[in-house]
Design an enzyme around this catalytic site. Structure first.
Site, PDB file in Angstrom:
ATOM      1  CB  THR A 414      -1.047  -0.058   1.027  1.00  0.00           C
ATOM      2  OG1 THR A 414      -1.768   0.998   0.979  1.00  0.00           O
ATOM      3  CG2 THR A 414      -0.292  -0.018   2.557  1.00  0.00           C
ATOM      4  CB  THR A 432      -4.185  -0.065   2.098  1.00  0.00           C
ATOM      5  OG1 THR A 432      -3.795  -1.256   1.289  1.00  0.00           O
ATOM      6  CG2 THR A 432      -5.221  -0.403   2.982  1.00  0.00           C
ATOM      7  CG  ASP A 456      -5.680  -7.333   5.558  1.00  0.00           C
ATOM      8  OD1 ASP A 456      -4.845  -8.470   5.119  1.00  0.00           O
ATOM      9  OD2 ASP A 456      -5.296  -6.804   5.712  1.00  0.00           O
ATOM     10  N   GLY A 502       1.821  -4.882   4.682  1.00  0.00           N
ATOM     11  CA  GLY A 502       1.268  -5.760   5.372  1.00  0.00           C
ATOM     12  C   GLY A 502       1.652  -5.933   6.756  1.00  0.00           C
TER      13      GLY A 502
END
Ligand code: GLU
Length: 615
Positions: A414, A432, A456, A502
């Site tokens: 992101t 993101t 996620d 992440g």
């Protein structure tokens, strides 16, 4: 055969009408020059921006120059990134914004995380035919993975609280860049290459990012008139255009009926998002996390992001050791061990706090940190997975509790940027789409990609007999790792920092803080330094440059094992850069100047700029 003259005349007409772009077009009409060229470091006063692209940094500086606050500039930067960095930013996604208010000296945060639609449930990523979890690539490129976007609501909330201008004014620079186009560089082309197979599956995505069915050429101009129109509509009608209005209708259609080409080879599962989900969305005001590290006040993002708590716990653990007095190898050993332990606790205890009781206070208490710190063996690397700590009041013996488990862990991509204005307000904002290119679905006619943030969530329970805090549920926000951070010294801004990546975001932010605060590096050096990321896994992920350092041999002698990650999680045959994080930050000095610093080389380098540069 058509004559060359006819083709040239046609090209000129199409160009004038703005209907073609590309290398050939570029050769005839040179792209407009932009005043900001990419440089990763700038120092000065009056305001500063560091973001991923020259155009977005320029947009932020222009808004600051016109009297906008850091919040106004942040909206200008973020919306321009939606044009120039569209695979990691935009109104189809979500994020977290941390703000320092120079008037009240308060740090506040906005949680603009995507939420699961009301029709989703714990089994949303199980294949109904087999009962087995979907593969990660199948889940990503789908309508199923798309969470209700939070980015636009975040901008609106930031402007309500701290802005001088309205959304229409702050979106204008982005609208102009979308209209005019930006020059494709090697980084953008490479990101497109990694996504080309799946982008080609969707008509709307291929039309925008694979013009003429091919990768955009370096040096060509990529325009996005649909996005310019979308931004204009939002400026005129407000965010309701997305949260229930005509843009929302198009989003819901794209999620429920992914716009696959008739030649598609991929199955893109539909998602259940409804207009009522968009209407119900809210960006949330959330208290920041806070820890004190060596006299500094470190403020981070609370749940639904695990970033602030996990970094806070790791800092508390490290606070038990005199890192500056150690050899670099010993200090790095403690850095790696602190995150190994903190990730065990993250994975066990952290999830959307509206859905479970999260013991945030205990996790961030110095006594819990002492209980964890005593597990670090100065001469031996821990063996992961290590178990999470036991949450009880009072001091505990030096023993872990519960079972040690592994948790699936994907790195993603992101962006993070920072802004400060002349009055001293500060923004640290990570936003993101989740994977590079999100779900791969461009909303037809709207010019922006939809996120895949719901991947996620854990697809299946990960904690053996203990409850999993990060299973999907209707309306729940998937656990994030985004860690926009602001550090105060004696009540005044000292640092603002953050990164994409992440779960590696958490370690990247921590490593930069340790580099700056304990190793005494300058902020640019702290950001540029090679990275390693230990997240309670048997091996520690590292950049090649980290492995080349002599101290790494000291770490290996203690039992640390390292791996380099250079394949795409979407397709193991696609090689990707083994970089960890793409950080940006600000450091504030007592003389009123600010040092704006980003990446010198990772992902093509950052664009840093200040209003009045210091000679
Ligand atoms: N989805 C990730 C998270 O929330 C962010 C994506 C990235 O950093 O690259 O932690």
């Amino acid at each position: 055969m058509r004559s060359r003259r006819f083709v040239n005349a046609l090209a000129a007409v199409l160009l004038a009408a703005g209907l073609v772009t590309g290398a050939a077009a570029c050769a005839q009409t040179p792209p407009q020059k932009h005043p900001v060229t990419k440089t990763s470091v700038a120092r000065g006063h009056g305001g500063a921006v560091v973001s991923d692209t020259a155009e977005s940094t320029q947009a932020g500086l222009d808004v600051l120059r016109s009297g906008g606050t850091a919040a106004d500039a942040a909206v200008a930067v973020a919306s321009t990134l939606g044009v120039t960095d569209p695979y990691v930013a935009g109104i189809g996604g979500g994020g977290y914004l941390v703000y320092y208010d120079a008037l009240t000296h308060q740090v506040s945060t906005i949680d603009g995380r995507e939420t699961a639609p009301g029709a989703d449930g714990a089994g949303m990523f199980l294949d109904p035919a087999t009962g087995q979890p979907l593969s990660y690539p199948a889940a990503v490129t789908s309508g199923l993975s798309v969470g209700v976007p939070g980015t636009l609501a975040t901008w609106q909330r930031a402007l309500q609280r701290w802005g001088r201008y309205g959304l229409a004014e702050d979106l204008r620079p982005a609208e102009q860049v979308a209209e005019r186009g930006f020059v494709v560089d090697a980084t953008f082309r490479e990101q497109t290459r990694q996504n080309a197979k799946r982008f080609a599956q969707f008509d709307s995505t291929a039309k925008l990012f694979l013009p003429g069915g091919v990768l955009p050429a370096v040096g060509s101009t990529l325009r996005n008139p649909d996005l310019a129109k979308t931004y204009r509509e939002i400026g005129e009608r407000g965010i309701g255009a997305l949260y229930g209005g005509s843009i929302g209708v198009d989003v819901v259609n794209a999620v429920q009926h992914p716009p696959l080409t008739p030649r598609a080879t991929l199955v893109a599962r539909p998602g259940p998002m409804a207009l009522s989900d968009l209407r119900a969305y809210q960006a949330l005001d959330v208290d920041p996390t806070h820890v004190n590290y060596r006299g500094l006040d470190v403020y981070g993002m609370a749940l639904s992001s695990s970033g602030g708590i996990t970094d806070g716990e790791a800092l508390n653990i490290l606070g038990n050791f005199e890192l500056p007095a150690m050899s670099r190898g010993q200090a790095l050993h403690h850095y790696l061990e602190a995150t190994r332990l903190a990730f065990a606790d993250r994975n066990r205890y952290l999830g959307d706090s509206h859905y479970l009781d999260v013991p945030q206070q205990q996790l961030l208490s110095p006594s819990f940190a002492r209980q964890r710190a005593c597990l670090i063996d100065p001469v031996k690397a821990g063996t992961s997975p290590v178990a999470p700590g036991e949450l009880v009041t009072g001091s505990r013996p030096c023993t872990p509790s519960g079972a040690a488990v592994t948790v699936p862990d994907h790195e993603h991509h992101t962006n993070h940027f920072v802004v400060t204005d002349g009055a001293g307000n500060v923004v640290s904002y990570t936003n993101t789409l989740e994977e590079w290119g999100g779900s791969g679905i461009v909303v037809p006619g709207r010019g922006f990609l939809l996120n895949n943030e719901l991947t996620d969530f854990n697809f299946t329970p990960t904690q053996d007999s203990a409850p999993d805090p990060n299973l999907p549920a209707a309306g729940k926000r998937p656990r994030s790792s985004m860690s926009p951070t602001i550090v105060l010294k004696n009540g005044q801004p000292f640092l603002a920092v953050g990164s994409p990546g992440g779960t590696t975001i958490i370690t990247t932010v921590l490593q930069i803080l340790v580099n700056r605060v304990d190793f005494g590096m300058t902020l640019p050096d702290a950001i540029a330094a090679p990275r390693a990321s230990q997240r309670n896994t048997p091996t520690t992920q590292a950049e090649p440059a980290f492995l080349a350092e002599s101290t790494t041999h000291d770490l290996q002698a203690l039992g640390h094992k390292f791996t380099i990650n250079d394949t795409s999680p979407l397709d193991p045959t696609i090689k990707v850069s083994p970089e960890i994080g793409i950080a940006s930050g600000l450091e504030f000095f007592p003389d009123g100047t600010v040092l704006a610093a980003g990446e010198p080389t990772r992902r093509g380098g950052s664009a840093a700029g200040v209003i009045f540069p210091t000679r």
